[in-house]
Design an enzyme around this catalytic site. Structure first.
Site, PDB file in Angstrom:
ATOM      1  N   CYS A  24       0.701  -1.084   0.007  1.00 45.12           N
ATOM      2  CA  CYS A  24      -0.052  -0.141  -0.252  1.00 45.12           C
ATOM      3  C   CYS A  24       0.788   1.430  -0.072  1.00 45.12           C
ATOM      4  CB  CYS A  24      -1.103   0.093   1.020  1.00 45.12           C
ATOM      5  SG  CYS A  24      -0.341  -0.201   2.796  1.00 45.12           S
ATOM      6  N   HIS A 125      -2.622   0.999   7.226  1.00 43.40           N
ATOM      7  CA  HIS A 125      -2.782   1.065   5.749  1.00 43.40           C
ATOM      8  C   HIS A 125      -2.576   2.330   5.217  1.00 43.40           C
ATOM      9  CE1 HIS A 125      -4.406   0.248   1.912  1.00 43.40           C
ATOM     10  NE2 HIS A 125      -5.238   1.162   1.925  1.00 43.40           N
TER      11      HIS A 125
END
Length: 188
Positions: A24, A125
């Site tokens: 990510c 994330h």
């Protein structure tokens, strides 16, 4: 990478990488830059430069699947003459000088799942936000397509929603000269 035209009113020319492994941070970098600039190999090279003598590199997953930390993002942006400026949550978002900010990279809590089964775990994330054609978009790699946020007021509300959840960090992506001059922040 980007497939069919984005849904939800997204701009057709918007670059959007989808989530793969724990990459990510790489996807957030490329999405905020709006081009495929960095790869897993490039991020791993940055990790090696940041900790050349480490057996277990503290800047990525020991499994080799990514999960890069903010130091990798900062070094990647610096290699392009950009900077990641940490946003102090105690400041009002009204003080952002949006015209000086290229985009945003957020580090947010995210649910963990194995296939279709959600686990009772949360991990961090990375996601990107960028403006195109006067509209801001959420370029989260976990989304099927970019999600339209809207104008400046909607962007500030979007950022405030994440900050209000706690355990969220916001980084402003700016040219190095803007960082050095502090031009991303309006005076009180």
């Amino acid at each position: 990478m980007s497939g069919p035209p984005p849904a939800g009113g997204a701009e057709p020319g918007l670059y959007h990488e989808r989530q793969r492994l724990e990459l990510c941070a790489v996807h957030a970098l490329n999405n905020v830059l709006q081009r495929p600039c960095f790869t897993q190999e490039a991020a791993d090279d940055i990790c090696k430069r940041l900790a050349p003598d480490a057996r277990l590199n503290p800047h990525r997953s020991v499994l080799g699947t990514g999960n890069y930390d903010v130091n990798v993002i900062m070094a990647a942006l610096q290699s392009l003459g950009l900077a990641a400026v940490w946003w102090d949550k105690r400041r009002s978002l009204e003080r952002l000088v949006l015209g000086q900010i290229m985009g945003f990279i957020l580090n947010v809590p995210s649910h963990v799942s194995l296939g279709f089964v959600a686990l009772p775990l949360r991990r961090k994330h990375w996601l990107a936000v960028r403006q195109l054609g006067g509209t801001y978009y959420n370029l989260d790699s976990k989304l099927r397509a970019p999600a339209r946020i809207g104008g400046e007021a909607e962007l500030r509300a979007f950022l405030q929603d994440f900050l209000a959840q706690g355990l969220c960090e916001v980084f402003l992506v700016v040219p190095r000269a803007v960082e050095e001059a502090g031009a991303w922040l309006s005076p009180e």
